[in-house]
Design an enzyme around this catalytic site. Structure first.
Site, PDB file in Angstrom:
ATOM      1  N   VAL A  58      25.351  25.458   4.035  1.00  0.00           N
ATOM      2  CA  VAL A  58      24.781  26.650   3.412  1.00  0.00           C
ATOM      3  C   VAL A  58      25.290  26.906   1.993  1.00  0.00           C
ATOM      4  O   VAL A  58      24.655  27.625   1.225  1.00  0.00           O
ATOM      5  CB  VAL A  58      25.033  27.890   4.299  1.00  0.00           C
ATOM      6  CG1 VAL A  58      26.496  28.350   4.214  1.00  0.00           C
ATOM      7  CG2 VAL A  58      24.092  29.039   3.944  1.00  0.00           C
ATOM      8  N   TYR A  59      26.421  26.315   1.611  1.00  0.00           N
ATOM      9  CA  TYR A  59      26.943  26.547   0.264  1.00  0.00           C
ATOM     10  C   TYR A  59      25.970  25.978  -0.768  1.00  0.00           C
ATOM     11  O   TYR A  59      25.682  24.776  -0.775  1.00  0.00           O
ATOM     12  CB  TYR A  59      28.320  25.894   0.079  1.00  0.00           C
ATOM     13  CG  TYR A  59      29.415  26.430   0.980  1.00  0.00           C
ATOM     14  CD1 TYR A  59      29.303  27.663   1.617  1.00  0.00           C
ATOM     15  CD2 TYR A  59      30.572  25.693   1.200  1.00  0.00           C
ATOM     16  CE1 TYR A  59      30.304  28.138   2.442  1.00  0.00           C
ATOM     17  CE2 TYR A  59      31.596  26.165   2.018  1.00  0.00           C
ATOM     18  CZ  TYR A  59      31.452  27.389   2.644  1.00  0.00           C
ATOM     19  OH  TYR A  59      32.458  27.857   3.465  1.00  0.00           O
ATOM     20  N   SER A  60      25.488  26.850  -1.621  1.00  0.00           N
ATOM     21  CA  SER A  60      24.466  26.480  -2.612  1.00  0.00           C
ATOM     22  C   SER A  60      23.262  25.822  -1.961  1.00  0.00           C
ATOM     23  O   SER A  60      22.559  25.019  -2.574  1.00  0.00           O
ATOM     24  CB  SER A  60      25.053  25.562  -3.697  1.00  0.00           C
ATOM     25  OG  SER A  60      25.991  26.255  -4.490  1.00  0.00           O
TER      26      SER A  60
END
Length: 326
Positions: A58-60
């Protein structure tokens, strides 16, 4: 650099883990560093002896995994680093592109491996508890990921201790792979994990790799009682403002700053040194958006805090509502 086993496994990890949420694309969060800005941090971390890198799908929205994978391929040998990622959070608006169902876990690991440019991760973690999916389905799917050679170990992140115990018992009952690590929310101004989760992990031989050991920068002394702070992240970090900023939190920070002056180091080093002295802690996950952040984190390993300093830092703490399980 110091290296320790991750929980009761034979896997050796550096006592500092570099969190990769800071690296990806500023389109996701305005404080995130883009790829060109990110690469020197990975290179410096490796020079300092850090071998443990933690990201998430989910990061970036996947870009962090892509950036992390390219940098580690360019600067390190794959088998010499410990690469961790996570699954759970929504990756699109599609109803099955989230959670911990067998469908999403199987798709999630393949997508993460593709973005990372590797055929396995060392640690595959569930980012949160999924109350919509039976734990039996989740644990069997994670076991199959391990048996397929796509992950060496599995870990979990913030949840209640009873949920973690249920997951571990379910895996044990069926002969499936158990979690070897817990990535929980823990720092000097949020110590609720000391009640149940940390004692449980110590008893069960589970490695503890806390997120936000500096309380999203709050423990560096950069926030004020009157405002949000001066950094890009602090100005837009409503999440931190909701979790911290109680009067007692600022009292703790005042003592961190005071002891930093006494020891001739930075407040960040004192806050990390406190955590590194706590029982059961394997490797705090630190974020670094400025190069001194990395050097401070590694320097914290050499700080000796006597018992009276530990007690002085802890004394002002007041109980908090449960935070970070969302």
């Amino acid at each position: 650099m110091q290296y320790v086993n991750l929980g009761s496994t034979g896997l050796k990890v550096s006592r500092i883990c570099l969190g990769m949420m800071t690296y990806g694309t500023s389109k996701w969060r305005d404080w995130v560093l883009n790829e060109e800005e990110s690469r020197p941090f990975v290179q410096r971390a490796l020079e300092l002896g850090i071998n443990f890198f933690d990201t998430a799908d989910v990061y970036s929205l996947g870009v962090s995994e892509e950036v992390s994978g390219r940098a580690l391929r360019d600067f390190a040998k794959r088998d010499e680093v410990v690469l961790a990622t996570k699954v759970f959070n929504p990756m699109s608006d599609a109803p099955n592109d989230r959670g911990l169902s067998r469908k999403h876990i199987m798709a999630g690991i393949d997508n993460s491996l593709r973005r990372l440019g590797t055929d396995y991760v060392d640690l595959y973690q569930i980012h949160r508890w999924d109350r919509h999916t039976p734990i039996e389905e989740t644990m069997e799917a994670l076991h199959d990921v391990v048996k397929a050679g796509k992950a060496r170990y599995i870990g979990a992140s913030s949840m209640y201790a009873w949920q973690f115990a249920k997951a571990q018992y379910t895996a044990h009952l069926h002969g499936w792979t158990r979690f070897v690590s817990m990535q929980n929310h823990y720092n000097l101004v949020y110590r609720e994990e000391e009640r149940e989760m940390i004692p449980f992990c110590i008893d069960q031989g589970v490695g503890i790799i806390p997120w936000s050991p500096l309380a999203r920068g709050f423990l560096t002394g950069s926030r004020t009682r009157q405002g949000w702070g001066k950094t890009t992240r602090s100005k837009s970090d409503a999440f931190a403002h909701d979790m911290y900023y109680a009067g007692s939190d600022f009292t703790v920070v005042d003592r961190v700053v005071e002891l930093a002056g006494k020891h001739g180091v930075s407040p960040a080093q004192i806050a990390l040194a406190w955590m590194l002295h706590k029982p059961g802690i394997t490797a705090p996950i630190i974020g670094a958006s400025k190069m001194p952040h990395l050097d401070d984190a590694v320097a914290a390993l050499d700080i000796e805090l006597p018992a009276e300093d530990m007690a002085y830092l802890e004394e002002p703490y007041e109980p908090h509502a449960v935070l970070g399980h969302q």
